[in-house]
Enzyme design. Structure first.
Site, PDB file in Angstrom:
ATOM      1  N   PRO A  47       0.812  -1.222   0.000  1.00  0.00           N
ATOM      2  CA  PRO A  47       0.000   0.000   0.000  1.00  0.00           C
ATOM      3  C   PRO A  47       0.844   1.269   0.000  1.00  0.00           C
ATOM      4  O   PRO A  47       1.676   1.452   0.867  1.00  0.00           O
ATOM      5  CB  PRO A  47      -0.783  -0.125   1.309  1.00  0.00           C
ATOM      6  CG  PRO A  47       0.105  -0.930   2.209  1.00  0.00           C
ATOM      7  CD  PRO A  47       0.815  -1.893   1.310  1.00  0.00           C
ATOM      8  N   ASP A  86      -2.028   2.870   2.565  1.00  0.00           N
ATOM      9  CA  ASP A  86      -1.405   2.990   3.868  1.00  0.00           C
ATOM     10  C   ASP A  86      -1.780   4.371   4.386  1.00  0.00           C
ATOM     11  O   ASP A  86      -1.504   5.375   3.732  1.00  0.00           O
ATOM     12  CB  ASP A  86       0.115   2.882   3.684  1.00  0.00           C
ATOM     13  CG  ASP A  86       0.821   2.612   4.984  1.00  0.00           C
ATOM     14  OD1 ASP A  86       0.146   2.492   6.025  1.00  0.00           O
ATOM     15  OD2 ASP A  86       2.048   2.521   4.965  1.00  0.00           O
ATOM     16  N   TRP A 562       4.375   0.302   9.923  1.00  0.00           N
ATOM     17  CA  TRP A 562       4.901  -0.834   9.158  1.00  0.00           C
ATOM     18  C   TRP A 562       4.193  -2.128   9.548  1.00  0.00           C
ATOM     19  O   TRP A 562       4.077  -3.045   8.755  1.00  0.00           O
ATOM     20  CB  TRP A 562       6.408  -1.015   9.359  1.00  0.00           C
ATOM     21  CG  TRP A 562       7.206   0.000   8.615  1.00  0.00           C
ATOM     22  CD1 TRP A 562       8.036   0.940   9.150  1.00  0.00           C
ATOM     23  CD2 TRP A 562       7.245   0.182   7.202  1.00  0.00           C
ATOM     24  NE1 TRP A 562       8.574   1.695   8.148  1.00  0.00           N
ATOM     25  CE2 TRP A 562       8.115   1.256   6.952  1.00  0.00           C
ATOM     26  CE3 TRP A 562       6.617  -0.454   6.134  1.00  0.00           C
ATOM     27  CZ2 TRP A 562       8.380   1.707   5.672  1.00  0.00           C
ATOM     28  CZ3 TRP A 562       6.880  -0.007   4.853  1.00  0.00           C
ATOM     29  CH2 TRP A 562       7.755   1.065   4.629  1.00  0.00           C
ATOM     30  N   GLN A 598      12.423  -1.085   0.632  1.00  0.00           N
ATOM     31  CA  GLN A 598      11.440  -1.817   1.421  1.00  0.00           C
ATOM     32  C   GLN A 598      12.009  -3.063   2.093  1.00  0.00           C
ATOM     33  O   GLN A 598      11.277  -3.783   2.743  1.00  0.00           O
ATOM     34  CB  GLN A 598      10.253  -2.221   0.548  1.00  0.00           C
ATOM     35  CG  GLN A 598       9.489  -1.043  -0.009  1.00  0.00           C
ATOM     36  CD  GLN A 598       8.803  -0.240   1.057  1.00  0.00           C
ATOM     37  OE1 GLN A 598       8.499  -0.734   2.141  1.00  0.00           O
ATOM     38  NE2 GLN A 598       8.575   1.033   0.789  1.00  0.00           N
ATOM     39  N   TRP A 602       8.519  -2.987   4.196  1.00  0.00           N
ATOM     40  CA  TRP A 602       7.390  -3.884   3.956  1.00  0.00           C
ATOM     41  C   TRP A 602       7.821  -5.342   3.829  1.00  0.00           C
ATOM     42  O   TRP A 602       7.167  -6.234   4.367  1.00  0.00           O
ATOM     43  CB  TRP A 602       6.658  -3.431   2.696  1.00  0.00           C
ATOM     44  CG  TRP A 602       5.311  -4.033   2.522  1.00  0.00           C
ATOM     45  CD1 TRP A 602       4.316  -4.071   3.451  1.00  0.00           C
ATOM     46  CD2 TRP A 602       4.819  -4.691   1.356  1.00  0.00           C
ATOM     47  NE1 TRP A 602       3.212  -4.707   2.912  1.00  0.00           N
ATOM     48  CE2 TRP A 602       3.492  -5.089   1.631  1.00  0.00           C
ATOM     49  CE3 TRP A 602       5.354  -4.958   0.090  1.00  0.00           C
ATOM     50  CZ2 TRP A 602       2.709  -5.760   0.701  1.00  0.00           C
ATOM     51  CZ3 TRP A 602       4.569  -5.612  -0.840  1.00  0.00           C
ATOM     52  CH2 TRP A 602       3.259  -6.015  -0.531  1.00  0.00           C
ATOM     53  N   LYS A 675      19.435  11.872  -6.913  1.00  0.00           N
ATOM     54  CA  LYS A 675      18.116  11.610  -6.372  1.00  0.00           C
ATOM     55  C   LYS A 675      17.127  12.640  -6.886  1.00  0.00           C
ATOM     56  O   LYS A 675      17.477  13.775  -7.145  1.00  0.00           O
ATOM     57  CB  LYS A 675      18.163  11.740  -4.846  1.00  0.00           C
ATOM     58  CG  LYS A 675      18.741  10.557  -4.154  1.00  0.00           C
ATOM     59  CD  LYS A 675      18.505  10.723  -2.662  1.00  0.00           C
ATOM     60  CE  LYS A 675      19.137   9.598  -1.885  1.00  0.00           C
ATOM     61  NZ  LYS A 675      19.048   9.825  -0.442  1.00  0.00           N
ATOM     62  N   LYS A 678      11.895  17.147  -4.861  1.00  0.00           N
ATOM     63  CA  LYS A 678      10.727  17.970  -5.132  1.00  0.00           C
ATOM     64  C   LYS A 678      11.133  19.431  -5.279  1.00  0.00           C
ATOM     65  O   LYS A 678      10.635  20.130  -6.135  1.00  0.00           O
ATOM     66  CB  LYS A 678       9.737  17.856  -3.963  1.00  0.00           C
ATOM     67  CG  LYS A 678       8.671  16.815  -4.176  1.00  0.00           C
ATOM     68  CD  LYS A 678       7.650  16.901  -3.046  1.00  0.00           C
ATOM     69  CE  LYS A 678       6.976  15.550  -2.847  1.00  0.00           C
ATOM     70  NZ  LYS A 678       6.226  15.490  -1.596  1.00  0.00           N
TER      71      LYS A 678
END
Length: 1151
Positions: A47, A86, A562, A598, A602, A675, A678
């Site tokens: 999610p 999530d 998590w 992850q 996750w 990277k 924004k």
RNA sequence: GGGCAUAUAGCUCAGUUGGUUAGAGCGCGUCGCUGAUAACGACGAGGUCCCAAGUUCGAAUCUUGGUAUGCCCA
């Protein structure tokens, strides 16, 4: 008629149309319905949190998550795709805080937890639309309207159930966690926040003496940059495997214990004479007792002993303990341990506690309060801010002769990112833990069975992470999260776990439900799901079963989000409270995929929760074999961005080279890779990308350019390039087919009236058409491309079954290239013939049609839009008789026409053509100039025969009159003989280089001759005879210099470069044809327009060319009347042809 | 400081159990084709396979040690 298509196709526009079609005709739902009773392919959606704009990185994961389910669906599996969101956690709280302009927990409480939670719940969906739009636009088929949501009551209750299972089995406990603590703000910071606030500071660097209890003249020497932690000292740690020494400091009259390797550097730094007296291993020091630097705890507790689990007793504190992390890189090789103020120190404490019988080991000493000031326990330091106490502490050490040396030390230290002058401290907070360490082996066993892609994750990053497992710190002292479902007896402290709201309601004396009921009355809009959240849930109490008259009250914490996402395999169904059947059908997953970050997120939470919760078989849960909860996992690489910075102003950036050239001028910028950010806006927003290039371009770029686990660059240029490199090439072949099929009125539906309902136009169905001839009767090139098609289908299927999209794409790309650059290229003239229904032409149509139909199915999972568009148009002529969407088709199956021999032969042909062109190039003879002969020299008989039988292709391709094929070397070629290394290496070993030398120097022709006669040769090497047969050697042909020749692997092509007058004249005729065609194009004539042609030239050669090749010229240019004028008309443009002049006049004459 | 990964053409990347001429696409150069045509194609140049040592008859590939970069953890 097929729908004609524009060569200047706009993929984004086309995709919009397809999206509308999918929606209108409910193709996705129907693709599921089609597989209703089929074997399941289980996919879990990891999610995302929808409280930020979707990022290009999400496009990659979502594209991958779409690819394999689509593929498996076409392969006949039922692959349900339930979306998920999530919704809990700190990021959401931070967003809301930003909006409210607050940040500390105190401010949140002042604002009110209730309205704060409401805001969190609303904020989660802030960017929902953007997410849904991205998902849909990318062609990611997933059930958004059936999504699981982590804050929904039934999800929360399912999480509660799992926690109750763990609690009841004793896997959940309360302990301490060392966190980075902002003392002034009273809150812990996440590692991300801590990382933002590092600054270089000067701290005291103190070398402190700790006298041994049994030998007070000998001191352990420890080093610290945080003197304020010394009052809370509990141990001194050494590395058992490094060497230590006792050194004598004569001046001070004492002995020091330090690491052997550090003697020199310490002596130098402190300017002391240190004489080594004894040497021993670190392990020899373990257990020795010492006196800590301060007496706040020591006098009263120095004699405390505890019972060891292995029997016997030991002093609980102030002794030497082993620790692997102790190194000789800095300090003294002995490390002061204050477990309250360091995570590794705390682990040492926990390990020590485990050596003792429960309760009798060392407890945590902490002389500092949560406000960062010393407590009363530290007597004269009480109420002093720890950093301010450093000076006083060092002075006291000096007075007690415990300070050996004091210095300053520059290092990086974290500060609070929102209150810059507040240093953070590591501080113990009470926390709930899951005892994952006890399941380490079970998790490792489980991991062992998982198919990780790339493979190294299993034992590398993920395996190592499991190996160094620590108990999962589950709780968070926050507000917006799944509440910890544990109620504590206010009198006895005894606890129990609750697994649903209903269970709570049934508890004796349950009360406190009014808080929620009232909130709902005031605001009926509130989603009912909020009743299981803070603050309402905190109000609910009930009678304690442990002490009469006492109440059970909830532990105030919420849990790590998590855990929420890791619980999704069962919580998405609300299991076990509901949907038990759905859960068991969809567990474990066959396939999941997320990015590398992850591993500890996750991937771990899924594995840990599943391993623990389903460890024990119960009535409700059968034994589930490993691996669970997922079998295959593709770990995606990080996505980087590429941009161009202006040299003048680095914050001025462009995303492509072209834009940078325009904006900054060539060379006035530099390229950067890094990277995505924004703030920098150094990437193109996905929506923009879809508008410019389309989803298929992006998808193909992701799938075909690199294995998915390499770091992927989000390069606008490369995404753009994937259009001409693949999509457009396929589109051109498709467009070519449409043009000619329409001209020739090729309509497959007319001959296939008896098709089954919903036909997928499989090969055997096409074969029912009258003009569809058996493959064996078709020409070589048709058989070849169909063989390639089948081989491609085999390989793509094999690769995709192995989750290898990269090589699958490579093969598809190779096929489309073969189709475009050899099949269509070599077959063009077959489509041009005037006889509409000649056998050869129909063969060509059927072959190409079949290739395109199958290709559209083959590419459907990868580029679903283009695939759909091609399928729909190519099957449109059948009306309702064919399946209306390619995504309702089965993945293509091979027609078993693979032919390795043919493939080999055709490759040979392509290579010879290529060599011929190279030779022409070398001799500067353009292809338009006919030549007399080409000679191909190659060894194997079979190849020669085949080539002779198919020389027309080569003659046409190379524009030569005849082709000679010969094994004779003549003057053109020399043989070079090499050993067959693979075969002879094992046998000859060290002799191989000698053999190579002998063979190299030998007369190749003679050697081969001998081999041909007796099938073996004997060499004398260093006194040994070595017998070689024809398998033991490799023959290479080398073109001799002086010929227009080119050599390849085992083949040489030699051109006859001699130009006779006839050849020259023919070449000129071809030039004339070309000029006329050019003119036709300039005049924008239609393909089929017939013309009246007037030519005028002074040149005798051109006149002859026109005379000799009149028919050819007229035929090629669709000329019905050709006239030679002595003088060009004024209207006739004049062209140069070699040194001659030619004037051309054209008039349309369609009779 | 530890773990994992990566390093191959100007750029982005392939390279299957070690086999002797290391590949693709883009870009660049030269040219061709002109009935797929604002397309298409061919050919070419371009490589110390990061460095060093080792194993081996043979190393881009295996081992060890470096160097650089990235990610994760401390």
């Amino acid at each position: 008629m097929f729908e004609p298509v524009d060569n200047q196709v706009s993929f984004p526009k086309l995709e919009e149309i397809i999206l509308e079609f999918w929606k209108r005709r409910q193709i996705y739902d129907r693709s599921l319905k089609l597989r209703e009773n089929c074997e399941k392919f289980v996919f879990f959606e990891g999610p995302p949190t929808a409280n930020g704009l979707p990022h290009p990185g999400h496009c990659l994961t979502r594209a991958m998550k779409d690819l394999f389910p689509r593929y498996r669906t076409m392969r006949g599996y039922l692959c349900e795709r339930k979306a998920g969101w999530d919704t809990h956690g700190l990021p959401v709280e931070v967003e809301v805080c930003k909006e409210l302009g607050i940040h500390s927990k105190e401010e949140i409480e002042n604002y009110g937890v209730e309205p704060f939670i409401h805001k969190c719940q609303q904020s989660v969906w802030r960017y929902m639309q953007e997410w849904e739009r991205l998902t849909e636009r990318l062609g990611f088929w997933i059930k958004l309207d059936e999504a699981y949501v982590t804050y929904h009551e039934r999800y929360v209750e399912s999480v509660w159930w799992s926690l109750k299972v763990l609690f009841d089995r004793g896997h959940l406990y309360r302990g301490h966690k060392i966190v980075w603590w902002w003392a002034q703000g009273g809150t812990a910071l996440s590692s991300g926040e801590v990382g933002q606030g590092y600054r270089t500071v000067a701290d005291p660097s103190a070398y402190v003496l700790l006298p041994l209890v049994d030998d007070p003249d000998t001191n352990l020497l420890i080093w610290t940059t945080t003197p304020w932690t010394l009052p809370s000292n509990q141990f001194a740690a050494v590395n058992p495997d490094i060497d230590y020494v006792t050194v004598v400091d004569e001046e001070l009259g004492c002995k020091l214990v330090i690491a052997k390797d550090l003697v020199e550097s310490i002596a130098e730094k402190t300017k002391r004479q240190l004489r080594v007296e004894a040497e021993y291993r670190g392990r020899d020091l373990i257990g020795k007792r010492y006196m800590p630097p301060f007496d706040y705890y020591y006098p009263t507790r120095k004699d405390e002993q505890g019972e060891l689990t292995e029997g016997g007793k030991q002093h609980v504190m102030w002794r030497v303990v082993p620790a692997d992390f102790v190194t000789t890189d800095s300090g003294t090789g002995l490390v002061h341990q204050a477990p309250a103020f360091g995570e590794v120190d705390y682990e040492v404490l926990v390990r020590e506690q485990q050596r003792f019988v429960s309760g009798s080991g060392p407890d945590l000493i902490c002389a500092v309060g949560p406000n960062g000031k010393f407590t009363e326990e530290a007597e004269d330091l009480a109420d002093m801010w720890v950093k301010d106490a450093d000076k006083l502490i060092t002075r006291k050490l000096k007075e007690s002769h415990r300070l050996y040396f004091l210095d300053q030390y520059l290092h990086e230290y974290p500060f609070c990112w929102r209150a810059e002058n507040d240093p953070l401290i590591q501080y113990p907070r009470q926390s709930w833990f899951i005892r994952t360490t006890e399941f380490k082996q079970r998790m490792l066993d489980n991991n062992q069975q998982i198919n990780w892609l790339p493979e190294h994750i299993k034992h590398g990053r993920f395996g190592n992470f499991l190996e160094s497992n620590v108990d999962w710190a589950l709780s968070r002292e926050r507000y917006w999260g799944t509440p910890l479902p544990i109620w504590v007896c206010e009198k006895t402290g005894q606890m129990e776990a609750i697994d649903s709201y209903a269970a709570l309601q049934q508890k004796p004396g349950a009360r406190g439900f009014e808080a929620w009921e009232q909130a709902k009355r005031i605001n009926p809009e509130l989603p009912d799901d909020l009743r299981v959240h803070k603050p309402y849930i905190d109000e609910i109490t009930y009678d304690s079963p442990f002490a009469s008259g006492a109440s059970m009250r909830r532990a105030p914490e919420v849990i790590d989000c998590w855990y929420d996402s890791g619980a999704m395999p069962f919580a998405q169904w609300g299991f076990p409270h509901q949907n038990a059947d759905r859960f068991f059908q969809q567990f474990p997953a066959d396939f999941i995929s997320e990015a590398l970050d992850q591993t500890r997120g996750w991937f771990y939470s899924l594995l840990a929760i599943s391993t623990l919760v389903f460890d024990e078989q119960t009535d409700a849960i059968p034994e589930i074999p490993f691996p669970h909860p997922f079998r295959n996992c593709i770990v995606l690489g990080l996505m980087l961005s590429e941009w161009y910075e202006s040299k003048k102003n680095p914050s001025d950036i462009r995303l492509t080279k072209q834009e940078a050239d325009e904006a900054f001028g060539v060379g006035n910028y530099s390229q950067s890779v890094g990277k995505m950010s924004k703030q920098k806006r150094n990437y193109l927003a996905p929506s923009e990308l879809f508008n410019r290039y389309g989803a298929d371009a992006l998808r193909w770029y992701f799938f075909a350019n690199q294995p998915p686990w390499t770091p992927i660059r989000y390069s606008e240029q490369q995404i753009k390039d994937s259009i001409p490199e693949f999509l457009l090439r396929l589109w051109n072949v498709y467009g070519f087919f449409l043009i000619y099929a329409n001209i020739d009125e090729f309509d497959p539906s007319l001959e296939l009236r008896e098709l089954d309902e919903n036909s997928q136009l499989r090969s055997h169905e096409l074969a029912k058409a009258e003009s569809y001839r058996p493959i064996a009767e078709r020409s070589e090139i048709d058989r070849w491309i169909l063989a390639e098609l089948d081989e491609t289908i085999n390989l793509v299927t094999e690769r995709m079954d192995a989750y290898d999209n990269f090589n699958a794409c490579a093969r598809i790309n190779g096929f489309v290239d073969a189709l475009s650059n050899w099949y269509v290229r070599r077959s063009r003239s077959r489509f041009w013939g005037s006889e509409k229904r000649s056998r050869d032409k129909l063969d060509a149509y059927w072959t190409l049609y079949e290739c395109l139909i199958q290709t559209s199915k083959l590419i459907a999972p990868f580029v679903p839009f283009v695939a759909e568009s091609i399928w729909k148009n190519l099957t449109g002529v059948f009306g309702e008789r064919t399946v209306e969407s390619v995504h309702l088709c089965d993945f293509p199956e091979s027609g078993h026409r693979e032919d390795a021999n043919l493939a080999h032969n055709m490759n040979l042909l392509r290579e010879i053509a290529s060599l011929g062109r190279a030779a022409r190039m070398e001799a500067k003879l353009k292809v338009r100039q006919p030549l007399n002969a080409v000679t191909v020299i190659l060894g194997p008989q079979a190849d020669q025969q085949w080539l002779r039988a198919h020389d027309s292709i080569l003659r046409e391709e190379l524009n030569v009159k005849s082709l000679n094929c010969t094994p004779d070397v003549g003057a053109y070629v020399t043989y070079q003989i090499q050993p067959n290394f693979g075969r002879l290496g094992q046998r000859l070993r060290a002799l191989l280089p000698k053999v190579k030398q002998i063979l190299g120097n030998a007369d190749g022709a003679k050697l081969l001759d001998e081999l041909n006669r007796v099938n073996r040769v004997t060499l004398q090497v260093e006194g040994q005879s070595i017998e070689l047969d024809s398998e033991d050697i490799q023959v290479r042909l080398v073109a001799n210099p002086g010929w227009a020749a080119a050599q390849g692997d085992g083949v040489v092509v030699v051109l006859a470069t001699e130009l006779t007058p006839e050849l020259i004249i023919e070449g000129l005729a071809r030039d004339i044809i070309r000029l006329v065609q050019d003119r036709r194009k300039e005049l924008k004539l239609d393909f089929s327009d017939r013309i009246k042609l007037e030519l005028s030239t002074d040149s005798a050669e051109l006149k002859q060319a026109i005379a000799d090749f009149k028919d050819l010229i007229m035929d090629e240019t669709l000329t019905v009347k050709l006239e030679i004028l002595n003088q060009p008309r004024a209207s006739m443009p004049t062209n140069s042809l070699n040194q001659f002049k030619l004037s051309i006049g054209i008039e349309i004459d369609n009779g």
